[in-house]
Scaffold this active site. Sequence first.
Site, short mmCIF file in Angstrom:
data_model
loop_
_atom_site.label_atom_id
_atom_site.label_comp_id
_atom_site.label_asym_id
_atom_site.label_seq_id
_atom_site.Cartn_x
_atom_site.Cartn_y
_atom_site.Cartn_z
N THR A 82 0.81 -1.23 0.00
CA THR A 82 0.00 0.00 0.00
C THR A 82 0.84 1.27 0.00
O THR A 82 0.34 2.33 -0.37
CB THR A 82 -0.93 0.02 1.22
OG1 THR A 82 -0.14 -0.15 2.40
CG2 THR A 82 -1.95 -1.10 1.13
N ASP A 255 7.15 -12.74 3.13
CA ASP A 255 6.64 -11.40 3.46
C ASP A 255 7.77 -10.38 3.58
O ASP A 255 7.59 -9.30 4.13
CB ASP A 255 5.78 -11.39 4.73
CG ASP A 255 5.03 -10.07 4.89
OD1 ASP A 255 4.63 -9.49 3.87
OD2 ASP A 255 4.88 -9.60 6.04
O1 LIG Z 1 3.21 -7.29 4.11
C1 LIG Z 1 2.05 -7.58 4.36
O2 LIG Z 1 1.50 -8.50 3.78
C2 LIG Z 1 1.33 -6.88 5.36
C3 LIG Z 1 1.31 -5.57 5.62
C4 LIG Z 1 1.63 -4.52 4.68
C5 LIG Z 1 0.85 -4.57 3.45
O3 LIG Z 1 0.25 -5.56 3.13
C6 LIG Z 1 0.79 -3.40 2.54
O4 LIG Z 1 1.34 -2.35 2.85
O5 LIG Z 1 0.16 -3.54 1.50
C7 LIG Z 1 0.88 -5.18 6.95
O6 LIG Z 1 0.16 -5.96 7.57
O7 LIG Z 1 1.27 -4.10 7.39
#
Ligand SMILES: O=C(O)/C=C(\CC(=O)C(=O)O)C(=O)O
Length: 303
Positions: A82, A255
């Site tokens: 994101t 991850d």
């Molecule tokens: O790395 C992951 O899957 C989980 C994330 C970050 C995420 O998904 C993102 O920023 O899109 C989280 O729980 O902060």
Amino acid sequence: MSAASEIFEKTPGWLDWFEGPSKPKFTPPPGAVDAHCHVFGPGHEFPFAPERKYTPCDASKAQLYALRDHLGFSRNVLVQATCHGADNSATVDAVMSSGGKAKGIASVKPSVTDEELDYLNANGVKGVRFNFVKRLVDPLPPPVLAELVERINKFGWHIVIYFEAPDLPELYDFISGISTTVVVDHMGRPDVTKDVDGPEFSLFQKLLEENKHIWSKVTCPERLSKSGPPTYDDFVPFARRIVERFPTRVLWGTDWPHPNLKSHMPDDAWLVDMIPRIAPSEALQQKLLVDNPMRLYWPEECN
Ligand SMILES: O=C(O)/C=C(\CC(=O)C(=O)O)C(=O)O
């Protein structure tokens, strides 16, 4: 200062990914896929999105591919994070420079054009991510997402979906009704201090039992565990249950670079060494690490 040379300041308290991970004791089978990882920037080349809710450290494609080789993996699936919003440039660039050894999952806005979707499809993207985690995004309403599913169906893409366990009752019907393969991130983020047979995780298992088009990533001990590193014992029964019940619909990933962790940053070898505990036989390991991700991301190489 132009956007491309912007200097970004990390979110206060940010934990950087672990440099110099040790060598795992577990050797993945040949052709193993790390099916959940990200690239971040580098920010001076691929600026972070104005609407982001966190600013990470840089984590480049070269660093990711060095980790892949070090851990004994062959391929990656890069999931758009994101912090890059719906600008998939960093993810697509990393996929395009992988020599066919990586695929991507994009994030798109409802206003995405057909030309943009065609471009993503031509450059190694195999799906889009729907994110319902409110600390990361302002989630789009399910009817808007359902329209996107209609638009991407022609590519044979799938949906990667990220939500937390308390949100599953509300999302259950929407997810069940998605007309393509769905992959749930991190088993829908269960509270692993609860009973694996309790109502929360039973609902997630029911979702997979009733819907053969739904898969799960058995990822993120470092994010879900309360018992903590390096063995993350409380995570094991949850992941093992999903692997044993749904062996042909599970994926595994590091991850890396582990955004938004607060308590510690794992040595990635610890995560690889979880694999024989959650997939105890060679047959299960082969499905989890090779056969399943190959079928979903490189179907042209499967017979
Ligand atoms: O790395 C992951 O899957 C989980 C994330 C970050 C995420 O998904 C993102 O920023 O899109 C989280 O729980 O902060």
